[in-house]
Design an enzyme around this catalytic site. Structure first.
Site, PDB file in Angstrom:
ATOM      1  N   GLU A 165       0.831  -1.213   0.000  1.00  0.00           N
ATOM      2  CA  GLU A 165       0.000   0.000   0.000  1.00  0.00           C
ATOM      3  C   GLU A 165       0.866   1.265   0.000  1.00  0.00           C
ATOM      4  O   GLU A 165       0.482   2.295   0.542  1.00  0.00           O
ATOM      5  CB  GLU A 165      -0.982   0.046   1.182  1.00  0.00           C
ATOM      6  CG  GLU A 165      -1.677  -1.226   1.551  1.00  0.00           C
ATOM      7  CD  GLU A 165      -2.320  -1.966   0.393  1.00  0.00           C
ATOM      8  OE1 GLU A 165      -2.343  -1.452  -0.731  1.00  0.00           O
ATOM      9  OE2 GLU A 165      -2.788  -3.090   0.610  1.00  0.00           O
TER      10      GLU A 165
ATOM     11  N   THR B 154       5.311   2.029  -0.290  1.00  0.00           N
ATOM     12  CA  THR B 154       6.475   1.879   0.576  1.00  0.00           C
ATOM     13  C   THR B 154       6.667   3.127   1.429  1.00  0.00           C
ATOM     14  O   THR B 154       6.155   4.205   1.115  1.00  0.00           O
ATOM     15  CB  THR B 154       7.757   1.663  -0.246  1.00  0.00           C
ATOM     16  OG1 THR B 154       8.029   2.860  -1.001  1.00  0.00           O
ATOM     17  CG2 THR B 154       7.627   0.473  -1.194  1.00  0.00           C
TER      18      THR B 154
END
Length: 391
Positions: A369, A371
């Site tokens: 979702e 980094t």
């Protein structure tokens, strides 16, 4: 638009029931999940019966209608157990449902919300072998079907959570050659996974998170009807995806917070049981320092979760706050599980003890979702944009 959610008293009863279920049913089954790399079918059936696959679907469509604040608390409670349990329903109630809510037509909501609430599993197809955060490099294409009003999809998606189990995927595809205006070349399509031309690769072997599965999705001349286009309009797919990722980032942050608490509770118990020099190692001040630092950071993440989810419920734009929460909570969880291994000492390096598993499981939270590094860039971009707007 504000979110009311479930009646607060009913929700507290639900959370109490869920906490008991996690501790009395899910945690005792973890050894089975790890040994077989899958959640037992009967537990998946129980989770569907409890309504976990439709937590955020409106009540009139068969869901629980939770607010974002309630959803985040539910994820945190579930994340006290092995990550696979959250993973199996998280795409449903997080990114897929958010995209349907934010961008779906009335007909798409009427078709897919009841199916999702009933337990059909969804996946979210954004990442590709050559693109993840860089949408301009997206290679999957959707071209108009010359024989009708539909579309033909071709391409490959990578690292797709729940792909081996999903009955539907939200697939991002390029509908224009150029990316002007920015990201207007990406559209979103609701694709049943049994559509001819859709195939799923073997589940990837991973560092941790046994029982949760990711795999490639291959699209080979996949024909979908015109009403598969999310929102009925091209060029909006990336916008829908990014709005969905805000919800996904809150989910990952909540999961990181719940799992950090599980790891810390384990370390606290071990530190009181393990003796050295004639006394429990919990009496040693440097052990106490690691326990206290972990408690402090978990508390900070819990406060961030409460704030950002309340902002979502008030209808605020939370791109920056959701990113900040996900960054802090996932990095925090990494620090906590590292300390937990240290508290366990030599035992922390052995698979026989939970600390080693906590360490491996937590590592992915800092990656998916968005980094940490990509989200730091996003946070800074919004800060600089707001500064420029102030003149």
């Amino acid at each position: 638009m504000t979110q009311q959610g479930m009646d607060p008293e009913l929700f507290e009863q639900f959370i109490d029931q869920l906490d008991r279920y996690v501790r009395e049913r899910l945690i005792p089954a973890e050894a089975d999940v790890i040994a077989n790399d899958r959640i037992p079918d009967e537990i998946v059936a129980e989770m569907k019966e409890m309504g976990l696959f439709g937590l955020t679907v409106p009540e009139e469509f068969g869901g629980a209608g939770l607010s974002t604040s309630q959803y985040a608390r539910t994820v945190r409670a579930m994340a006290y157990a092995a990550p696979a349990y959250r993973s199996i329903f998280s795409i449903n109630v997080g990114m897929f449902n958010s995209a349907i809510k934010n961008g779906g037509t009335d007909a798409q909501k009427a078709e897919w919300w009841p199916r999702i609430a009933a337990g059909e599993i969804a996946c979210f197809g954004l990442t590709e072998p050559g693109s993840g955060s860089d949408s301009a490099a997206m290679a999957t294409t959707a071209r108009p079907d010359p024989d009708g009003n539909g579309w033909i999809l071709n391409g490959t998606k990578r690292y797709i959570t729940n792909a081996p189990h999903a009955s539907v995927g939200l697939i991002m595809a390029r509908t224009e050659k150029d990316a002007l205006p920015k990201n207007a070349h990406v559209s979103a399509f609701i694709v049943p996974m049994d559509t001819p031309g859709v195939s799923v690769g073997s589940p990837d072997k991973k560092m941790g998170q046994s029982g949760s599965h990711i795999a490639d999705i291959m699209l080979d001349d996949v024909h979908v009807p015109g009403d598969a286009l999310l929102g009925g309009e091209t060029g909006k797919g990336f916008v829908f995806a990014m709005k969905s990722l805000d919800n996904g980032r809150i989910s990952v942050g909540a999961a990181s917070t719940g799992y950090a608490r599980r790891a810390l509770d384990s370390a606290l118990r071990y530190a009181n049981e393990r003796k050295a020099f004639g006394e429990p190692i919990a009496n040693f001040q440097l052990i106490q320092q690691m326990l206290a630092e972990s408690e402090t950071e978990i508390y900070a993440a819990e406060c961030m979760m409460t704030d950002v989810s309340a902002r979502v419920d008030r209808g605020e734009n939370t791109i920056r706050q959701a990113a900040a929460f996900k960054v802090f909570a996932s990095e925090m969880c990494g620090r906590v599980v590292d300390r937990v291994v240290q508290i366990y000492g030599g035992a922390g390096y052995l698979a026989e003890y939970d600390a080693e598993r906590f360490f491996r499981d937590a590592r992915i939270y800092r990656i998916y979702e968005g980094t940490t590094q990509i989200l730091q860039l996003q946070i800074a971009k919004h800060m600089l944009r707001e500064f420029a707007a102030r003149g």
